[in-house]
Scaffold this active site. Structure first.
Site, PDB file in Angstrom:
ATOM      1  CG  HIS A 165      -1.969  -0.948   1.304  1.00  0.00           C
ATOM      2  ND1 HIS A 165      -2.168  -1.802   2.366  1.00  0.00           N
ATOM      3  CD2 HIS A 165      -2.969  -1.207   0.418  1.00  0.00           C
ATOM      4  CE1 HIS A 165      -3.236  -2.558   2.127  1.00  0.00           C
ATOM      5  NE2 HIS A 165      -3.736  -2.219   0.959  1.00  0.00           N
ATOM      6  CB  CYS A 252      -2.779  -1.772   8.811  1.00  0.00           C
ATOM      7  SG  CYS A 252      -1.284  -1.627   7.883  1.00  0.00           S
TER       8      CYS A 252
HETATM    9  C1  CIR Z   1      -3.852  -7.766   3.451  1.00  0.00           C
HETATM   10  O1  CIR Z   1      -3.094  -8.342   2.655  1.00  0.00           O
HETATM   11  O2  CIR Z   1      -4.836  -7.142   3.073  1.00  0.00           O
HETATM   12  C2  CIR Z   1      -3.530  -7.836   4.923  1.00  0.00           C
HETATM   13  N1  CIR Z   1      -2.927  -9.090   5.218  1.00  0.00           N
HETATM   14  C3  CIR Z   1      -2.614  -6.698   5.321  1.00  0.00           C
HETATM   15  C4  CIR Z   1      -3.260  -5.358   5.195  1.00  0.00           C
HETATM   16  C5  CIR Z   1      -2.389  -4.264   5.688  1.00  0.00           C
HETATM   17  N2  CIR Z   1      -3.075  -3.037   5.665  1.00  0.00           N
HETATM   18  C6  CIR Z   1      -2.513  -1.856   5.427  1.00  0.00           C
HETATM   19  O3  CIR Z   1      -1.344  -1.783   5.062  1.00  0.00           O
HETATM   20  N3  CIR Z   1      -3.289  -0.795   5.487  1.00  0.00           N
END
Ligand code: CIR
Length: 257
Positions: A165, A252
């Site tokens: 991201h 996150c």
């Molecule tokens: C995913 O792959 O969507 C989750 N395992 C990790 C999301 C991390 N979120 C973020 O960086 N905002």
């Protein structure tokens, strides 16, 4: 960068079965819970009222609440997460947002957007185009933000395959200061900022989180800690090792406004 509220969600028993590319092994659930409790306690210590939601077993990645909404004091936007297993996760946040926000918008149709790709910098929003967030998603969000007087700047991170991201690599610390992954540090869009560039071997730590008078810094990244401290910030170290195993970081784990 004054936050009064945050929403977090506890990790469930299904957490180790979420999406990851990290190859750091399975997270330890008990330790993940301890780290989550500490995260929430740190937010409270920084003056934020934290609403901790119960775990959602059907959605292993739902602890990463940042991805399912964009929140501002005046409005919220429910996203449409780019990863198929997470697509319906956003709807679970709708009743929670309705408790806090009068105006709620939704990313619709074929558009996809993860909150992790959205980085607010004073009255400008940087919108990451990524494997998760498509052009339609960015355009829909930019139109909503425009209604409230926010300008949007597109940043294409698709060439950086290992960066999930935008906020995995770019975070605003306030005071015109950007914390940056070295691979994005040379972008013209950031040229006017005071740039703190983390070393490549500490790229994970580009995801620090400014909350009111403090900056949360992930434990285990000494050069980044020094960078943030030398820039005059009050750093608070927090171990998020179990979330790193699932490709997640400090930002996150909460929605903040
Ligand atoms: C995913 O792959 O969507 C989750 N395992 C990790 C999301 C991390 N979120 C973020 O960086 N905002």
């Amino acid at each position: 960068m004054n936050f009064t509220h945050a929403i977090t969600r506890k990790p469930g028993n299904s957490f180790p079965y979420g999406i990851t590319t990290a190859a750091l092994g399975k997270p330890d659930l008990e330790l993940a819970l301890t780290q989550h409790n500490q995260y929430c306690a740190d937010l409270v210590q920084l003056g934020v009222q934290v609403d901790v939601l119960p775990a959602l077993e059907l959605f292993p990645d739902s602890v990463f609440v940042e991805d399912v909404a964009i929140v501002e004091p005046d409005f919220a936007v429910l996203t449409s997460p780019g990863a198929i297993p997470r697509r319906d996760e956003a709807q679970e946040m709708l009743p929670v947002l309705e408790l806090h926000f009068k105006r709620i918008y939704q990313i619709e149709g074929n558009a996809t957007l993860d909150g992790g790709d959205i980085c607010k910098v004073d009255d400008v929003y940087y919108l990451g185009l990524s494997a998760r967030t498509n052009l339609e998603g960015v355009q829909q969000l930019a139109a909503i933000l425009n209604l409230f007087g926010y300008r949007s700047v597109l940043i294409d991170i698709r060439p950086l395959e290992s960066v999930l991201h935008l906020k995995s690599a770019v975070n605003y610390l306030g005071d015109h200061t950007m914390l940056l992954d070295p691979r994005l540090a040379k972008l013209d869009e950031f040229a006017d900022f005071n740039r703190l560039i983390v070393p490549l071997e500490e790229a994970y730590a580009a995801n620090c989180l400014r909350i009111n008078d403090g900056v949360l810094v992930p434990f285990g990244f000494p050069q980044t800690l020094e960078l943030v401290t030398n820039a005059g910030y009050d750093a608070m170290l927090l171990d998020v090792s179990e979330y790193r195993k699932m490709d997640g970081g400090l930002s996150c784990l909460s929605l903040r406004w």
